[in-house]
Design an enzyme around this catalytic site. Structure first.
Site, mmCIF file in Angstrom:
data_model
loop_
_atom_site.group_PDB
_atom_site.id
_atom_site.type_symbol
_atom_site.label_atom_id
_atom_site.label_comp_id
_atom_site.label_asym_id
_atom_site.label_seq_id
_atom_site.Cartn_x
_atom_site.Cartn_y
_atom_site.Cartn_z
ATOM 1 N N TYR A 28 0.798 -1.345 0.031
ATOM 2 C CA TYR A 28 -0.097 -0.037 0.055
ATOM 3 C C TYR A 28 0.929 1.229 0.060
ATOM 4 C CZ TYR A 28 -4.080 3.004 1.275
ATOM 5 O OH TYR A 28 -4.860 3.726 1.024
ATOM 6 N N CYS A 83 2.647 -2.056 6.022
ATOM 7 C CA CYS A 83 2.770 -0.949 6.823
ATOM 8 C C CYS A 83 0.989 -0.216 6.927
ATOM 9 C CB CYS A 83 3.500 0.259 6.287
ATOM 10 S SG CYS A 83 3.622 1.619 7.202
ATOM 11 N N HIS A 91 -10.642 2.537 11.640
ATOM 12 C CA HIS A 91 -10.175 1.606 10.678
ATOM 13 C C HIS A 91 -8.718 1.027 11.147
ATOM 14 C CE1 HIS A 91 -9.927 -0.844 6.836
ATOM 15 N NE2 HIS A 91 -8.925 -0.257 6.666
ATOM 16 N N ARG A 129 11.965 2.637 10.350
ATOM 17 C CA ARG A 129 11.773 1.255 10.994
ATOM 18 C C ARG A 129 11.938 0.463 9.700
ATOM 19 N NH1 ARG A 129 9.312 4.413 14.081
ATOM 20 N NH2 ARG A 129 8.854 3.936 16.284
#
Length: 176
Positions: A28, A83, A91, A129
């Site tokens: 995404y 991610c 959501h 990260r």
């Protein structure tokens, strides 16, 4: 920021037979996903393993794809990558909780799964990260899967099954 924190890492496991892993990624946020995948591939290859990569639409589909692959393929372990960035609705909690729960349930069924689905507040946190030369959470997820594969191989049969089994008993109590 957590980037400066140091933590203990287990030694990379070694294998007599190369492990085969499936990397399942939800791209995404493509730039983040690409970094996670690069880290995972590097870690798997460093351990002498092989890998395949598949993409799914989102983090909720990652555990589903792993479940399908487990039933229909022959992978030793799985690396879950993606991610989820907090937005303005609930959501975020649904996606974070349900994808994590799905992966945990697969693990409790005996699958060797490393969870590298980032759950963050901002894209900057995700970048820190994800970077393969930084926190390398993709590599960390691959390392987790590799360690679980090593444990499962050390402890015996990779496919013992989980749950109840049917056993027929002959006269005298012997299993048929």
């Amino acid at each position: 920021m957590a980037a400066a924190e140091e933590h203990y890492e287990l030694e990379r496991p070694s294998f007599e037979k190369a492990p085969k892993l499936l990397i399942v990624v939800a791209p995404y946020y493509k730039d983040i996903a690409d970094e996670l995948v690069a880290g995972a591939r590097t870690e798997i290859e460093a351990a002498g393993g092989t890998h395949e990569t598949v993409e799914v639409p989102g983090a909720l589909e990652v555990p589903i794809a792993i479940g399908i692959a487990e039933r229909m393929s022959n992978f030793d372990g799985y690396v879950a990558l993606g991610c989820v960035i907090r937005g303005e609705t609930t959501h975020y909690e649904t996606v974070c909780n349900d994808s994590s729960r799905g992966l945990m349930l697969l693990g409790l069924q005996g699958l060797c799964v490393g969870n590298g689905i980032l759950t963050v507040e901002t894209k900057d946190q995700a970048r820190v990260r994800a970077e393969a030369k930084g926190q390398n959470k993709g590599g960390g997820a691959a390392a987790a899967a590799l360690h679980l594969i090593a444990l499962s191989r050390n402890w015996g049969n990779a496919r013992k099954g989980v749950g109840f089994t049917s056993t027929l008993l002959a006269k005298g109590g012997e299993t048929v």
